[in-house]
Design an enzyme around this catalytic site. Structure first.
Site, PDB file in Angstrom:
ATOM      1  CB  CYS A   1     -30.134  -6.901 -10.284  1.00 12.31           C
ATOM      2  SG  CYS A   1     -29.514  -5.821  -8.965  1.00 12.31           S
TER       3      CYS A   1
ATOM      4  CB  CYS B   1     -33.241  -2.772 -10.939  1.00 14.86           C
ATOM      5  SG  CYS B   1     -31.483  -3.076 -10.626  1.00 14.86           S
TER       6      CYS B   1
ATOM      7  CD  GLU C   1     -31.641  -7.992  -6.786  1.00 18.70           C
ATOM      8  OE1 GLU C   1     -31.164  -7.254  -5.891  1.00 18.70           O
ATOM      9  OE2 GLU C   1     -32.586  -7.641  -7.494  1.00 18.70           O
TER      10      GLU C   1
ATOM     11  CG  HIS D   1     -29.351  -3.093  -6.240  1.00 18.02           C
ATOM     12  ND1 HIS D   1     -30.314  -2.959  -7.216  1.00 18.02           N
ATOM     13  CD2 HIS D   1     -28.942  -1.832  -5.954  1.00 18.02           C
ATOM     14  CE1 HIS D   1     -30.487  -1.674  -7.488  1.00 18.02           C
ATOM     15  NE2 HIS D   1     -29.664  -0.972  -6.739  1.00 18.02           N
TER      16      HIS D   1
END
Length: 161
Positions: free
Chosen positions: A85, A82, A54, A52
């Protein structure tokens, strides 16, 4: 630079993700007003469900700092993180999270869960939600609208053959 300036930069990284066929999410990690690291979604291209935006930014920042602790850093991300993260943000001790669009399905910074401010944990982040939310949300909505149209066209062309 302001929160809006950094978010605009994260939006440009989300565009990079979209150009690579990824869901358009971008992230920027800032320390002392300076860019420390950046990331964008790369799950498809890297065959990595943890890639992701992040996570990419946090990994790059930790490597640059030679430290897994990222105290006094602010993470700007175009979509609410999410739980994966958010958990990494807590463990890496990111000080502040600024995000654009809320995520009503998987958001873990207040929408569905609030992992980043869980008082039972030994670290909580300061959260600023909704910075350039309309622009961030529109970027995601347009991407998924376009993807659905492409899938519909592909399905129609298959049934025509």
């Amino acid at each position: 630079m302001t929160d809006e300036d950094w978010m605009q930069y994260a939006i440009s990284l989300a565009e990079k993700a979209q150009q690579q066929g990824e869901v358009p999410v971008g992230a920027v990690l800032v320390k002392d007003g300076k860019l420390l690291a950046e990331g964008w979604n790369q799950m498809i291209s890297l065959h990595d469900p943890s890639a992701h935006a992040e996570m990419q930014a946090i990994r790059a920042a930790a490597a640059a700092e030679h430290n897994y602790r990222l105290a006094d850093c602010t993470l700007y991300v175009t979509l609410e993180p999410c739980c994966m993260c958010a958990g990494v943000m807590v463990h890496s001790r990111v000080k502040r999270l600024v995000f654009g669009a809320s995520d009503a399905k998987t958001g873990a910074a207040g929408s569905v869960l609030n992992v980043v401010q869980q008082h039972q944990f030994n670290h909580q982040l300061v959260v600023e939600a909704g910075v350039l939310a309309e622009e961030c949300g529109a970027q995601l909505s347009n991407f998924f609208r376009q993807r659905r149209a492409e899938q519909k066209k592909l399905k129609q062309s298959r049934s025509a053959n």
